[in-house]
Structures are given as structure tokens and as C-alpha cells.
Design an enzyme around this catalytic site. Structure first.
Site, short mmCIF file in Angstrom:
data_model
loop_
_atom_site.label_atom_id
_atom_site.label_comp_id
_atom_site.label_asym_id
_atom_site.label_seq_id
_atom_site.Cartn_x
_atom_site.Cartn_y
_atom_site.Cartn_z
CE1 TYR A 52 13.87 -17.12 0.34
CE2 TYR A 52 13.23 -16.05 -1.50
CZ TYR A 52 13.89 -16.83 -0.35
OH TYR A 52 15.10 -16.30 -1.18
CG PHE A 73 -4.86 -14.82 -6.29
CD1 PHE A 73 -6.54 -16.05 -6.90
CD2 PHE A 73 -5.22 -14.25 -6.96
CE1 PHE A 73 -7.55 -15.14 -6.93
CE2 PHE A 73 -6.39 -13.10 -7.16
CZ PHE A 73 -7.25 -14.14 -7.38
CE1 TYR A 233 13.51 -7.10 -6.75
CE2 TYR A 233 14.32 -5.75 -4.67
CZ TYR A 233 13.64 -6.69 -5.13
OH TYR A 233 12.78 -7.76 -4.36
CE LYS A 242 10.03 -6.25 -2.31
NZ LYS A 242 9.09 -7.22 -2.09
#
Length: 391
Positions: A52, A73, A233, A242
Site C-alpha cells: 500500500y 527500510f 485479526y 489496530k
């Protein structure tokens, strides 16, 4: 050298520079065909080399004409080893941006570190860049804290074990996987790595240094998914991180910043390939969404983020202030069909119910393999430099 895919576990240890260059060009062509988007004039993408983050940088630059600074990175090439896929993606992006006289600089280093943050500040000031948009797309497995301690994230449940179907990506066999709950320390560490603390550090620093325009916008990425994946998740250790990301957006808004969490579609990434249950779900989802004509890749999602969802110029959100790029995935008829196929998994032939080839193709494409028009039998130069790399 002739570069072939060497897959080990959930990663490919080689990357094909020409394949990745061709894939970047395809994404550039895609955003051009879809029409211009508004990302602002100056855009910083933190985590800009794959997935993304890379697509956000491509959409902003080639769909919106933005000047971009990327933080990556990645591993450079050696005499005997290819660079990482992200290195070649960034080199290709820079080559195409240079050809069109688009400002493009890249800093290679640990986005969690003060050193990289200061280098970004110095680069922006030296070049007279004040930011319109900041995309935070860091998906790291571990983080070194300021005291030198390194903490890692885990893919576990919270409170109790969970068992469900999964797929072995090597044998393509359906089996049951049991996932154990994370300890309190593991949850805390996962939040440290994948939550919103570092995002807040970035944004407060940029604001204090006068590097954000009035009305500047920032977005970080998340995922919610269907009920079948929630234990591992949404309600698992990753989900706790999240949730912290969403709280970070609220804190940034209280500081006067336009901050949003974009809930994106499930796609094949290095991260998603490592999560039990998720690869089976994605392969079923691909089957359904491709049949319905609603399937998107990361570039399609990021084109919509700056386009239909108007991140920079208005941000279309739900009642919880999330930008819902998963709207096509979570469409009720789509989810009903995925659930029907899920119930058939392990009973019906896998190729009849799941897009296994599409999953495999997307996985290899992450590393530059299987891209149309590339001669994989030819020798390629793996010693590729990144134009605009800030040393």
C-alpha cells in the site's frame, strides 16, 4: 545473473529488478488511465517501498503530480545477492519520476528511529518542502525502542485459543490450525510495533518543525475483515494494535490534525501470507470478487483513496471516521458467497472454489516474478542504484 524465485516460508529471498520495474510501470499506467487525483503538492510516504505504501506514492506522484519523499527500510544488492524487492521498486519509481521531472527523494533506514525522523526533517527543510499529505504505511515485525530494547509483534488470539480452517500454501492442502492466545506482554509488544505510537511521534515532530501545511492530512492503514477472521485479526493481538492505531488518529485530531485510518481490502502481501486462516480467506475472496468484477489491487485501492474517497480534499468516512476502502470486499452479497465457499473448503476441489493461481501469482509478483513482457531466462543487472537516495 539469471534471477529465479527462491521461496522460503512466507517470503521470497530473491527479487527480479526488471520484473519489479515492469510491475511499477503497469501501476503508473493504471493510475494515469483512471484520471487525475488530488494528493496535494508535497507528500511524505513512510513505508514507501512495497504494498500500500508504494501504491500510495505512485498514485500521488503519477496520478496527482505530487512531489514525494519516501522512507524505506530495504537491503541493497551485493555481488552475490539481489536487493530486496522494495529496493528495486523504489529504484524503478525514482527512474520513472526522474524522467518526468517529478521531485523524488528517498531515505533508507528504520522509520522508528530518531535518526531517520531527523533526516526527513532536514531533507524537507533543505528542499523547502512543506507537506500536504503524510501516509503512514509501516508494517514491521519488530521495533527497537529508544532504550535499545527490541520488541516483536505476534499473530495470536486474545484470551482464548481459536481453531479454524487454513491452507498450506506449499501443498495447497486444507487443514485445521489452532492458534494460542498471546500473553499480556506479547499484546503490549504488538501494540508497540503495529499500533499508533510511532505515527503520533512522526506527526507531532513534523508539526513542531513547521513542516505541515494548514489543513494537511495524514492516513494510516488498517484492516477489519469478516467475522471468520476476527479471532486472529480484529479481536487478536494484531487487532489490539489496530485499535491503538484508531485511538492515535483521535489523538492527532485533538491536536488539530486531519488524521484518518483507512480500512483497506484484504490482499496478498508479505504480512498477510504469514497470518493463519487469512490466505485461505483471500483466495476465496479473489474468486468471488473477480467473478463479480470488483477485485482491486493495492494500486486500485490507493487511486480510490486519493480519488473517490478524497483523502486530501475532503475524506469520505463512515460514522466512526474510518475511510472504508474495504467497501467492495464487505459488500453483503460478496461476503455471503465467500461464506458459502468457506463452508465447502475441504470438501470440494480447491480450484473450483478458490483462486489459488491468483494468490500464487500475486505472491510471486511481489518479488518481480510472473510479470508480463519480462524475459526471465535473460541475465539481468542486479546492481541497481536508487536515484535521489539521501545518504
Amino acid at each position: 545473473m539469471i534471477v529465479e524465485p527462491k521461496v522460503r516460508g512466507f517470503i521470497c529471498t530473491t527479487a527480479h529488478p526488471e520484473g519489479l520495474k515492469a510491475a511499477v510501470k503497469e501501476d503508473i499506467d493504471f493510475v494515469r488511465e483512471r484520471g487525475r487525483v488530488d494528493a496535494g503538492k508535497n507528500v511524505l510516504v513512510i513505508g514507501a517501498s512495497m504494498g500500500y505504501g508504494l501504491s500510495a506514492r505512485i498514485a500521488a506522484a503519477f496520478g496527482g503530480g505530487a512531489d514525494t519523499l519516501g522512507v524505506i527500510f530495504d537491503r541493497p544488492p551485493t555481488q552475490s545477492r539481489t536487493a530486496s524487492a522494495g529496493w528495486y521498486n523504489t529504484a524503478a519509481f525514482a527512474e520513472f519520476a526522474k524522467a518526468e521531472s517529478l521531485y523524488h527523494k528517498t531515505i533508507n533506514g528504520d522509520a522508528f528511529s530518531d535518526e531517520v525522523k531527523q533526516k526527513v526533517v532536514e531533507t524537507l527543510k533543505a528542499d523547502g518542502k512543506v507537506l500536504d499529505s503524510v501516509i503512514y504505511s509501516v508494517a514491521a515485525p519488530r521495533r527497537t525502542l529508544k532504550d535499545g530494547t527490541t520488541v516483536s509483534s505476534v499473530l495470536k488470539t486474545v484470551d482464548k485459543p481459536f481453531a479454524n480452517k487454513t491452507i498450506d500454501l506449499r501443498t495447497k492442502e486444507i487443514s485445521e490450525v489452532s492458534i494460542s492466545p498471546a500473553t499480556d506482554e506479547e499484546i503490549a509488544n504488538t501494540v508497540k510495533v503495529m499500533g499508533g505510537e510511532d505515527w503520533i511521534e512522526w506527526m507531532t515532530l513534523l508539526k513542531s518543525e513547521g513542516l505541515l501545511k494548514g489543513g494537511a492530512v495524514t492516513a494510516a492503514f488498517s484492516y477489519i475483515g469478516p467475522e471468520m477472521t476476527h479471532p486472529i485479526y480484529k479481536d487478536g493481538s494484531i487487532g489490539m494494535a489496530k485499535k491503538d492505531l484508531a485511538l492515535a488518529a483521535e489523538k492527532l485530531r485533538r491536536l488539530g490534525l486531519r488524521a484518518f485510518v483507512s480500512v483497506n481490502k484484504a490482499l496478498v502481501t508479505q504480512s498477510s501470507s504469514a497470518i493463519p486462516i487469512v490466505p485461505l480467506y483471500i483466495s476465496l475472496l479473489y474468486k468471488v470478487m473477480k467473478a463479480r468484477g470488483t477485485h482491486e489491487t493495492t494500486i486500485g485501492q490507493m487511486q480510490r483513496l486519493f480519488g473517490d474517497k478524497r483523502l486530501h480534499s475532503g475524506a469520505v468516512t463512515d460514522e466512526e471516521a474510518f475511510i472504508r476502502l474495504d467497501d467492495l470486499e464487505m459488500d453483503e452479497p460478496t461476503q455471503n458467497e465467500v461464506k458459502r465457499l468457506w463452508d465447502m473448503a475441504g470438501k470440494a476441489p480447491l480450484d473450483d472454489i478458490a483462486d489459488i493461481k491468483g494468490y500464487d501469482d500475486d505472491f510471486l509478483r511481489l518479488f518481480g516474478f510472473g510479470v508480463k513482457g519480462v524475459d526471465y531466462s535473460a541475465d539481468v543487472n542486479v546492481d541497481v542504484k536508487i536515484d535521489g537516495l539521501v545518504e
